[in-house]
Design an enzyme around this catalytic site. Structure first.
Site, PDB file in Angstrom:
ATOM      1  N   GLU A 114     -20.299  35.545  19.421  1.00 22.30           N
ATOM      2  CA  GLU A 114     -19.243  36.082  18.558  1.00 22.30           C
ATOM      3  C   GLU A 114     -18.627  34.960  17.728  1.00 22.30           C
ATOM      4  O   GLU A 114     -18.861  33.792  17.981  1.00 22.30           O
ATOM      5  CB  GLU A 114     -18.128  36.696  19.426  1.00 22.30           C
ATOM      6  CG  GLU A 114     -18.596  37.768  20.352  1.00 22.30           C
ATOM      7  CD  GLU A 114     -17.570  38.068  21.447  1.00 22.30           C
ATOM      8  OE1 GLU A 114     -16.367  37.835  21.237  1.00 22.30           O
ATOM      9  OE2 GLU A 114     -18.002  38.535  22.504  1.00 22.30           O
ATOM     10  N   LYS A 116     -15.528  32.595  16.756  1.00 23.79           N
ATOM     11  CA  LYS A 116     -14.310  32.121  17.392  1.00 23.79           C
ATOM     12  C   LYS A 116     -13.226  32.175  16.330  1.00 23.79           C
ATOM     13  O   LYS A 116     -13.129  31.312  15.463  1.00 23.79           O
ATOM     14  CB  LYS A 116     -14.484  30.706  17.935  1.00 23.79           C
ATOM     15  CG  LYS A 116     -13.238  30.235  18.667  1.00 23.79           C
ATOM     16  CD  LYS A 116     -13.583  29.141  19.642  1.00 23.79           C
ATOM     17  CE  LYS A 116     -12.395  28.470  20.271  1.00 23.79           C
ATOM     18  NZ  LYS A 116     -11.095  29.016  20.118  1.00 23.79           N
ATOM     19  N   ASP A 118      -9.836  31.866  14.465  1.00 20.84           N
ATOM     20  CA  ASP A 118      -8.819  30.825  14.585  1.00 20.84           C
ATOM     21  C   ASP A 118      -7.434  31.423  14.354  1.00 20.84           C
ATOM     22  O   ASP A 118      -6.841  31.284  13.291  1.00 20.84           O
ATOM     23  CB  ASP A 118      -9.100  29.706  13.585  1.00 20.84           C
ATOM     24  CG  ASP A 118      -8.407  28.427  13.996  1.00 20.84           C
ATOM     25  OD1 ASP A 118      -7.826  28.394  15.090  1.00 20.84           O
ATOM     26  OD2 ASP A 118      -8.441  27.470  13.208  1.00 20.84           O
ATOM     27  N   ARG A 137      -0.253  35.051  24.724  1.00 21.05           N
ATOM     28  CA  ARG A 137      -0.852  34.403  25.888  1.00 21.05           C
ATOM     29  C   ARG A 137       0.214  33.772  26.783  1.00 21.05           C
ATOM     30  O   ARG A 137       0.119  33.819  27.997  1.00 21.05           O
ATOM     31  CB  ARG A 137      -1.846  33.336  25.429  1.00 21.05           C
ATOM     32  CG  ARG A 137      -2.491  32.607  26.574  1.00 21.05           C
ATOM     33  CD  ARG A 137      -3.559  31.661  26.093  1.00 21.05           C
ATOM     34  NE  ARG A 137      -4.141  30.986  27.221  1.00 21.05           N
ATOM     35  CZ  ARG A 137      -3.612  29.912  27.801  1.00 21.05           C
ATOM     36  NH1 ARG A 137      -2.502  29.415  27.332  1.00 21.05           N
ATOM     37  NH2 ARG A 137      -4.190  29.365  28.835  1.00 21.05           N
ATOM     38  N   TYR A 226     -11.817  41.565  21.129  1.00 21.36           N
ATOM     39  CA  TYR A 226     -13.139  41.105  21.536  1.00 21.36           C
ATOM     40  C   TYR A 226     -13.432  41.258  23.020  1.00 21.36           C
ATOM     41  O   TYR A 226     -14.510  40.900  23.459  1.00 21.36           O
ATOM     42  CB  TYR A 226     -13.395  39.661  21.103  1.00 21.36           C
ATOM     43  CG  TYR A 226     -12.246  38.712  21.345  1.00 21.36           C
ATOM     44  CD1 TYR A 226     -11.827  38.420  22.626  1.00 21.36           C
ATOM     45  CD2 TYR A 226     -11.591  38.117  20.278  1.00 21.36           C
ATOM     46  CE1 TYR A 226     -10.778  37.551  22.838  1.00 21.36           C
ATOM     47  CE2 TYR A 226     -10.536  37.251  20.478  1.00 21.36           C
ATOM     48  CZ  TYR A 226     -10.128  36.968  21.763  1.00 21.36           C
ATOM     49  OH  TYR A 226      -9.093  36.125  21.980  1.00 21.36           O
ATOM     50  N   LYS A 315     -17.795  24.561  19.045  1.00 18.41           N
ATOM     51  CA  LYS A 315     -16.896  24.313  17.925  1.00 18.41           C
ATOM     52  C   LYS A 315     -17.607  23.592  16.798  1.00 18.41           C
ATOM     53  O   LYS A 315     -18.331  22.617  17.030  1.00 18.41           O
ATOM     54  CB  LYS A 315     -15.721  23.461  18.395  1.00 18.41           C
ATOM     55  CG  LYS A 315     -14.833  24.179  19.390  1.00 18.41           C
ATOM     56  CD  LYS A 315     -13.492  24.393  18.782  1.00 18.41           C
ATOM     57  CE  LYS A 315     -12.375  23.891  19.580  1.00 18.41           C
ATOM     58  NZ  LYS A 315     -11.085  24.045  18.997  1.00 18.41           N
ATOM     59  N   CYS A 409      11.099  -3.789  14.999  1.00 20.06           N
ATOM     60  CA  CYS A 409      11.192  -2.328  14.897  1.00 20.06           C
ATOM     61  C   CYS A 409      11.693  -1.973  13.492  1.00 20.06           C
ATOM     62  O   CYS A 409      12.705  -2.516  13.045  1.00 20.06           O
ATOM     63  CB  CYS A 409      12.151  -1.797  15.958  1.00 20.06           C
ATOM     64  SG  CYS A 409      12.612  -0.075  15.671  1.00 20.06           S
ATOM     65  N   CYS A 412      15.527  -0.489  14.023  1.00 19.76           N
ATOM     66  CA  CYS A 412      16.678  -1.256  14.514  1.00 19.76           C
ATOM     67  C   CYS A 412      16.478  -2.771  14.415  1.00 19.76           C
ATOM     68  O   CYS A 412      17.399  -3.537  14.680  1.00 19.76           O
ATOM     69  CB  CYS A 412      17.002  -0.863  15.950  1.00 19.76           C
ATOM     70  SG  CYS A 412      15.766  -1.410  17.128  1.00 19.76           S
ATOM     71  N   CYS A 427       9.330  -0.428  20.680  1.00 18.63           N
ATOM     72  CA  CYS A 427      10.653  -0.970  20.416  1.00 18.63           C
ATOM     73  C   CYS A 427      11.373  -0.870  21.756  1.00 18.63           C
ATOM     74  O   CYS A 427      11.542   0.218  22.284  1.00 18.63           O
ATOM     75  CB  CYS A 427      11.367  -0.129  19.365  1.00 18.63           C
ATOM     76  SG  CYS A 427      13.136  -0.435  19.384  1.00 18.63           S
ATOM     77  N   CYS A 432      18.014   2.063  20.191  1.00 17.58           N
ATOM     78  CA  CYS A 432      17.436   2.127  18.841  1.00 17.58           C
ATOM     79  C   CYS A 432      17.692   3.502  18.236  1.00 17.58           C
ATOM     80  O   CYS A 432      17.437   4.533  18.862  1.00 17.58           O
ATOM     81  CB  CYS A 432      15.932   1.864  18.911  1.00 17.58           C
ATOM     82  SG  CYS A 432      15.054   2.287  17.404  1.00 17.58           S
TER      83      CYS A 432
END
Ligand code: IVH
Length: 668
Positions: A114, A116, A118, A137, A226, A315, A409, A412, A427, A432
């Protein structure tokens, strides 16, 4: 004067309208004008208002209901909703086939192939042919009741047709948006200054969670069914089940998108055909699904973790595009980890415009030798965030030079730390602002405390102005404080304060999620909330208690235990409670006073006095669990007539096997 209709005439009108819906939505060939349709619809509404007791549940008027309710109620699936294991190559697919052959000990096995789809998974419960509810689900065991929204999809029958309708069936399918609808929706959102959806899947999932079914109806959702939940199909094979679903009026994939295969070669032929057809499809798919056709074999094959052995997804490789990296910026995460991000020349890819892609970490940038100014290939597949896969070195500007992680960083200015053996740069400054903003933003986000009007920009200002530094400070904000924010006037101040106040009453699961414990996402938070029942129990969980929870692994248990051990964390939780945050108690469904409580059962064979569902319900009501496969963790295997391989497995592992007779005695 309006005509007075008899009940018989009313029923006829309902049937007539169902026919019109079919012409319009399924065949795209209306036989009456929109005006005439509206007139009939009004007539129907008028009669139903006059005679509410006549209203048939399948009447088209029942598709959109009136007042929105806040939030969704969670309900349990009769059979848990599983996910699929993924494969990405012919070899992996071949390995799966090999395993199936070995487990079934059969030479000839056929498969149903079948698309799949999306989109987002949905479970429809029909009782005596009537749609009872539609659940997302959720965590697999429990989902959100989105019935009112599902009813806005014209192709979902409110009543199944035909005579061979089982008492109760749970139909599984996928809700999705066509690409055309998706593009139109995003164009409109951009016009209105709203953020566009990243892809059709997110748009479909987001639409299902809207509170007003009238808004959902505008999204023009679509659905493909399905499967019928395990053990409930009146048919013997998957292919027959799909035909059956169609025959009772449910929308299914077109025949050319379902194939009967007898071996890897057949499956591969289908995959290649679909891959070619993919770019012309009106909707997105992310591969194909291959299922063992014989449904009895599904039972024998069982489940590993959250995925069944009888099916697998193959996939397709993600879609790719080429674009230029204009800049590389660095983001500071909730835990201080620095993530480099590619700022891209915007490019359209797999249904959405991409302008940023994560570069993960410095090692990855070095390994792929990615530089500012490079032309790169980016890819986006299914649920992954766009990523940079490779650089076209021929197109590299002469002046470019390797990228280096900043030593300080970017938010900060603290010296960045890089521990030996770790890829992450961090960091180390817990104060921060960058980290604080991310933590607060996470706390307020949709999946956690769900505080509306508290987006990233607002959080940034709150931190910048020193109004909020830890999450509990959110609950000390008042009008005077918020009036300091740019652009905040009476109305916006009121809105934000109202959302903050509303979040005080939250579910325990959201509260746990909001704490931001490592590895604890929505599903785990729900599990923990279910298991704990209330906050106090949760706070007293020890590592061994956590390990005993089905679905929580070692790493997660350790992270939670560590979190709960930290005095600062506990103080902050106290402060939240002090400011009126009150995570609700989770109803403890489970009994603890029965011999079944906490025990894991596996059912095999046919029982004389109960259906599988009924037996499962009896076990669950008594605090037990039902699992699909036998393992060392199984406490009892309940064996009926003709038990399958689960029986042998139980014997092999020394799991206690009980007869139906014994089970009946144990019940009381
Ligand atoms: S069967 C045991 N068939 O893919 C799982 N799923 O990655 C039963 N999906 O949750 C799923 N198209 O939402 C099945 N033809 C198809 C599907 C399909 C899309 C989705 C479904 C599932 C997810 C798993």
């Amino acid at each position: 004067m309006k005509k007075v209709l008899s009940r018989q005439q009313y029923i006829q009108l309902v049937e007539e309208m169902i026919e019109h819906d079919k012409h319009y939505y399924d065949e795209c060939k209306p036989v009456i004008s929109d005006r005439e349709y509206d007139r009939l619809m009004h007539e129907l509404l008028r009669v139903e208002k006059q005679h509410p007791d006549w209203t048939l549940p399948e009447s088209p008027t029942q598709r959109v209901s009136e007042a929105p309710t806040k939030g969704f109620v969670q309900k349990e699936h009769l059979v848990p909703m599983l996910s699929l294991a993924n494969t990405y190559s012919q070899e992996e697919l071949s390995d799966w086939i090999g395993r199936v052959h070995k487990l079934l000990e059969k030479k000839a096995i056929d498969y149903c192939c079948e698309l799949k789809m999306d989109g987002t998974a949905i479970s429809l419960l029909y009782e005596k042919g009537h749609l009872v509810h539609a659940l997302t689900r959720g965590n697999g065991r429990k989902g959100d009741d989105v019935t009112r929204n599902i009813k806005t999809i014209p192709s979902v029958p409110l009543k199944l047709k035909g005579v061979h309708i089982p008492e109760r069936i749970e139909v599984r399918g996928e809700v999705f948006l066509s690409l055309a609808t998706f593009r139109a929706l995003n164009a409109q959102r951009e016009d209105e200054g709203q953020e566009p959806f990243a892809n059709p899947r997110n748009a479909a999932a987001g639409s299902l969670k809207l509170l007003d079914p009238k808004e959902v109806a505008k999204r023009k959702l679509n659905i493909v069914c399905y499967a019928i939940a395990e053990g409930q199909s009146p048919k013997a094979t998957q292919i027959e089940t799909i035909h059956y679903l169609k025959s009772v009026g449910l929308p299914t994939s077109k025949p050319e998108f379902v194939a009967h295969a007898h071996n890897l070669e057949g499956i591969w032929k289908f995959a290649e055909k679909i891959l070619k057809a993919r770019e012309h499809l009106a909707f997105e798919i992310d591969g194909i699904v291959v299922k063992v056709n014989d449904l009895r074999a599904h039972d024998t094959l069982g489940v590993t973790g959250k995925t069944p052995r009888y099916a697998v997804a193959y996939k397709f490789a993600p879609e790719e595009a080429e674009t230029r990296i204009n800049d590389i910026t660095v983001q500071v995460g909730r835990t201080g980890v620095l993530t480099p991000v590619a700022e891209l020349e915007p490019v359209f890819l797999a249904g959405s415009t991409i302008s940023r892609a994560t570069l993960h970490n410095a090692d990855e940038i070095e390994r792929k030798d990615i530089r500012i100014g490079d032309m790169v290939t980016i890819e986006k597949g299914g649920d992954v965030i766009p990523k940079v896969v490779k650089v076209d070195f021929r197109k590299r500007p002469k002046s470019s030079h390797p990228w280096k992680m900043p030593r300080e960083c970017p938010v900060c200015g603290t010296k960045v730390e890089h521990r030996d053996g770790e890829v992450a740069f961090r960091c180390p400054n817990p104060k921060c602002e960058g980290q604080r903003v991310r933590r607060l933003f996470y706390f307020a986000s949709k999946h956690a405390m769900d505080i509306d009007h508290m987006g990233e920009k607002v959080v940034e200002q709150l931190v910048e102005k020193g109004l909020v530094s830890r999450v509990s400070d959110i609950y000390t904000l008042d009008e005077a404080a918020l009036s300091q924010l740019e652009g905040f006037k009476e109305k916006s101040i009121h809105n934000l304060l109202a959302s903050i106040d509303a979040s005080r009453k939250c579910t325990l699961a959201r509260f746990i999620m909001a704490l931001g414990i490592k590895y604890v996402g929505t599903e785990t938070a729900e599990l923990l909330a279910d298991e704990a029942g209330d906050l106090d129990h949760f706070l007293h969980f020890k590592e061994e208690d956590l390990l005993a929870i089905d679905g929580i692994g070692e790493k997660t248990a350790q992270a939670i235990a560590e979190y709960l051990h930290d005095k600062d964390n506990l103080h902050e939780i106290k402060r939240l409670l002090h400011h009126g945050v009150s995570p609700g108690k989770t109803e403890k469904r489970k009994r603890t006073d029965h011999a079944f409580s906490g025990k894991i059962f596996v059912l095999t064979g046919t029982l004389a006095h109960y259906t599988r569902d009924a037996a499962s319900d009896l076990i669950k009501e008594r605090g037990g669990k039902v699992s699909g496969s036998v393992s060392k963790k199984t406490d009892y295997v309940l064996a009926g007539e003709d038990p399958g391989s689960k029986y042998d497995k139980a014997k092999e592992l020394g799991v206690s096997i009980i007869s139906e007779e014994k089970f009946r005695k144990m019940l009381d």
